[in-house]
Design a protein around this motif. Structure first.
Motif, PDB file in Angstrom:
ATOM      1  N   SER A  89      30.528  42.675  29.240  1.00  0.00           N
ATOM      2  CA  SER A  89      31.128  41.708  28.333  1.00  0.00           C
ATOM      3  C   SER A  89      32.572  41.960  28.051  1.00  0.00           C
ATOM      4  O   SER A  89      32.359  43.362  28.211  1.00  0.00           O
ATOM      5  CB  SER A  89      30.757  41.369  27.249  1.00  0.00           C
ATOM      6  OG  SER A  89      29.589  42.383  26.242  1.00  0.00           O
ATOM      7  N   VAL A  90      33.288  41.083  28.410  1.00  0.00           N
ATOM      8  CA  VAL A  90      34.666  41.664  29.024  1.00  0.00           C
ATOM      9  C   VAL A  90      34.880  40.460  27.417  1.00  0.00           C
ATOM     10  O   VAL A  90      34.984  39.380  27.667  1.00  0.00           O
ATOM     11  CB  VAL A  90      35.591  41.769  30.064  1.00  0.00           C
ATOM     12  CG1 VAL A  90      36.984  41.813  29.804  1.00  0.00           C
ATOM     13  CG2 VAL A  90      34.423  42.604  31.290  1.00  0.00           C
ATOM     14  N   HIS A  91      36.398  40.725  27.031  1.00  0.00           N
ATOM     15  CA  HIS A  91      37.187  39.370  26.052  1.00  0.00           C
ATOM     16  C   HIS A  91      38.209  40.520  26.068  1.00  0.00           C
ATOM     17  O   HIS A  91      38.319  41.520  26.275  1.00  0.00           O
ATOM     18  CB  HIS A  91      36.136  39.581  24.486  1.00  0.00           C
ATOM     19  CG  HIS A  91      36.138  39.956  23.723  1.00  0.00           C
ATOM     20  ND1 HIS A  91      35.482  40.895  23.621  1.00  0.00           N
ATOM     21  CD2 HIS A  91      37.638  40.900  22.707  1.00  0.00           C
ATOM     22  CE1 HIS A  91      35.581  41.820  22.888  1.00  0.00           C
ATOM     23  NE2 HIS A  91      36.267  42.193  22.322  1.00  0.00           N
ATOM     24  N   GLY A  92      39.423  39.496  25.937  1.00  0.00           N
ATOM     25  CA  GLY A  92      40.959  39.500  25.352  1.00  0.00           C
ATOM     26  C   GLY A  92      41.742  38.716  26.117  1.00  0.00           C
ATOM     27  O   GLY A  92      41.176  37.773  26.748  1.00  0.00           O
ATOM     28  N   ALA A  93      43.090  39.072  26.615  1.00  0.00           N
ATOM     29  CA  ALA A  93      43.883  37.651  26.385  1.00  0.00           C
ATOM     30  C   ALA A  93      43.959  37.385  28.362  1.00  0.00           C
ATOM     31  O   ALA A  93      43.522  38.014  28.687  1.00  0.00           O
ATOM     32  CB  ALA A  93      45.389  38.349  26.518  1.00  0.00           C
ATOM     33  N   ASP A  94      43.165  35.901  28.202  1.00  0.00           N
ATOM     34  CA  ASP A  94      43.640  35.299  29.691  1.00  0.00           C
ATOM     35  C   ASP A  94      44.819  36.256  30.076  1.00  0.00           C
ATOM     36  O   ASP A  94      46.029  36.210  30.564  1.00  0.00           O
ATOM     37  CB  ASP A  94      43.499  34.163  29.370  1.00  0.00           C
ATOM     38  CG  ASP A  94      43.700  33.376  31.298  1.00  0.00           C
ATOM     39  OD1 ASP A  94      42.406  34.148  32.024  1.00  0.00           O
ATOM     40  OD2 ASP A  94      44.234  32.419  30.951  1.00  0.00           O
ATOM     41  N   ARG A  95      43.942  36.704  31.740  1.00  0.00           N
ATOM     42  CA  ARG A  95      45.329  36.694  33.312  1.00  0.00           C
ATOM     43  C   ARG A  95      44.951  37.324  34.130  1.00  0.00           C
ATOM     44  O   ARG A  95      43.954  37.183  33.955  1.00  0.00           O
ATOM     45  CB  ARG A  95      45.938  38.072  32.940  1.00  0.00           C
ATOM     46  CG  ARG A  95      44.426  39.202  32.683  1.00  0.00           C
ATOM     47  CD  ARG A  95      44.961  40.883  32.273  1.00  0.00           C
ATOM     48  NE  ARG A  95      45.779  41.125  33.741  1.00  0.00           N
ATOM     49  CZ  ARG A  95      46.893  42.333  33.694  1.00  0.00           C
ATOM     50  NH1 ARG A  95      46.635  43.501  32.860  1.00  0.00           N
ATOM     51  NH2 ARG A  95      46.926  42.523  35.338  1.00  0.00           N
ATOM     52  N   GLY A  97      42.877  37.439  37.712  1.00  0.00           N
ATOM     53  CA  GLY A  97      42.064  38.572  38.451  1.00  0.00           C
ATOM     54  C   GLY A  97      41.839  39.700  37.865  1.00  0.00           C
ATOM     55  O   GLY A  97      40.509  40.963  38.069  1.00  0.00           O
ATOM     56  N   ILE A  98      40.833  39.094  36.480  1.00  0.00           N
ATOM     57  CA  ILE A  98      40.360  39.059  35.404  1.00  0.00           C
ATOM     58  C   ILE A  98      38.057  39.854  36.149  1.00  0.00           C
ATOM     59  O   ILE A  98      37.637  40.497  36.521  1.00  0.00           O
ATOM     60  CB  ILE A  98      39.812  39.329  33.987  1.00  0.00           C
ATOM     61  CG1 ILE A  98      40.826  39.434  33.191  1.00  0.00           C
ATOM     62  CG2 ILE A  98      38.814  39.688  33.261  1.00  0.00           C
ATOM     63  CD1 ILE A  98      41.121  38.353  32.044  1.00  0.00           C
ATOM     64  N   ALA A 148      39.294  50.309  34.108  1.00  0.00           N
ATOM     65  CA  ALA A 148      39.499  49.057  34.495  1.00  0.00           C
ATOM     66  C   ALA A 148      40.368  48.116  33.615  1.00  0.00           C
ATOM     67  O   ALA A 148      40.936  47.193  33.292  1.00  0.00           O
ATOM     68  CB  ALA A 148      38.262  48.577  34.964  1.00  0.00           C
ATOM     69  N   ALA A 149      39.468  48.169  32.029  1.00  0.00           N
ATOM     70  CA  ALA A 149      39.865  47.477  31.106  1.00  0.00           C
ATOM     71  C   ALA A 149      40.890  48.129  30.804  1.00  0.00           C
ATOM     72  O   ALA A 149      42.298  46.947  30.291  1.00  0.00           O
ATOM     73  CB  ALA A 149      38.573  47.863  29.933  1.00  0.00           C
ATOM     74  N   ARG A 150      41.396  48.857  30.489  1.00  0.00           N
ATOM     75  CA  ARG A 150      42.698  49.767  30.272  1.00  0.00           C
ATOM     76  C   ARG A 150      43.968  48.712  31.176  1.00  0.00           C
ATOM     77  O   ARG A 150      44.680  48.227  30.392  1.00  0.00           O
ATOM     78  CB  ARG A 150      42.448  51.358  29.932  1.00  0.00           C
ATOM     79  CG  ARG A 150      42.240  51.628  28.625  1.00  0.00           C
ATOM     80  CD  ARG A 150      42.820  53.115  28.903  1.00  0.00           C
ATOM     81  NE  ARG A 150      42.840  54.001  30.388  1.00  0.00           N
ATOM     82  CZ  ARG A 150      41.115  54.642  30.328  1.00  0.00           C
ATOM     83  NH1 ARG A 150      40.140  54.222  29.198  1.00  0.00           N
ATOM     84  NH2 ARG A 150      41.070  54.811  31.346  1.00  0.00           N
ATOM     85  N   ASP A 151      43.898  48.535  32.350  1.00  0.00           N
ATOM     86  CA  ASP A 151      44.494  48.323  33.284  1.00  0.00           C
ATOM     87  C   ASP A 151      44.559  47.108  32.751  1.00  0.00           C
ATOM     88  O   ASP A 151      45.779  46.335  32.839  1.00  0.00           O
ATOM     89  CB  ASP A 151      44.530  48.781  34.251  1.00  0.00           C
ATOM     90  CG  ASP A 151      44.783  50.084  35.171  1.00  0.00           C
ATOM     91  OD1 ASP A 151      44.978  51.060  34.440  1.00  0.00           O
ATOM     92  OD2 ASP A 151      44.063  50.255  36.289  1.00  0.00           O
ATOM     93  N   LEU A 152      43.610  46.096  33.201  1.00  0.00           N
ATOM     94  CA  LEU A 152      43.554  44.807  32.271  1.00  0.00           C
ATOM     95  C   LEU A 152      44.055  44.205  31.328  1.00  0.00           C
ATOM     96  O   LEU A 152      44.160  42.979  30.935  1.00  0.00           O
ATOM     97  CB  LEU A 152      42.595  43.864  32.409  1.00  0.00           C
ATOM     98  CG  LEU A 152      41.897  44.140  34.269  1.00  0.00           C
ATOM     99  CD1 LEU A 152      40.859  43.941  34.259  1.00  0.00           C
ATOM    100  CD2 LEU A 152      43.033  42.609  35.078  1.00  0.00           C
TER     101      LEU A 152
END
Length: 166
Positions: A89-95, A97-98, A148-152
């Protein structure tokens, strides 16, 4: 046995699942696997059916106005050795290439994405993926997903999936 891959896409409306499945049953197509969802007001359905011809199914789906339906014969797949089931599961601001970044990391670990859903709610982007992993791959994948999460600039979790109870 004849196996067909069918997709149906169009504007969502009440009763569409009943209409499509009734048309398929009328054509003699037995539904063996499917997924259906609504995407921002659009209906999307993918099915695997047996027992009918491409022509019969295309003819049965033709009266569904406003829908784009595709039908093609496929070879029945051999049973695959399932991996270990996990949820990403991933959540955060839209950008941009996630999904690409996360699924590349999963693939590099030998993981197979078996189901993936994303939603954009305001500025929050959420991705949930079911993945099969090779035995023992989860710990390394977790580290790579964190990178990857840190980069995104997003949060990611990897956890073992519970078995489906039917």
């Amino acid at each position: 046995m004849n196996e067909l891959a069918i997709t149906v896409i169009g504007p969502d409306r009440t009763g569409i699942v009943a209409e499509v499945t009734t048309a398929l049953a009328g054509a003699g197509a037995n539904l063996s696997d499917s997924t259906m969802t609504r995407l921002r007001g659009h209906f999307a359905m993918t099915l695997i059916c047996t027992g009918a011809s491409v022509e019969d199914v295309e003819k049965a789906l033709l009266p569904l106005g406003g829908m784009l339906a595709t039908v093609r014969a496929v070879e029945p797949s051999a049973a695959e050795e399932p991996g270990e089931p996990y949820l990403v599961s991933v959540h955060g601001a839209d950008r941009l290439g996630i999904v690409a970044a996360v699924t590349r990391v999963v693939a590099a670990a030998g993981g197979n994405v078996t189901d993936l859903t994303t939603r954009l709610t305001g500025p929050l982007y959420v991705l949930v993926a079911e993945v099969d992993l090779p035995p023992g791959a989860a710990a390394d994948l977790s580290v790579r997903l964190d990178e990857a999460a840190r980069d995104l600039g997003v949060e990611v979790t990897l956890r073992r999936a519970e078995s489906d109870v039917l």
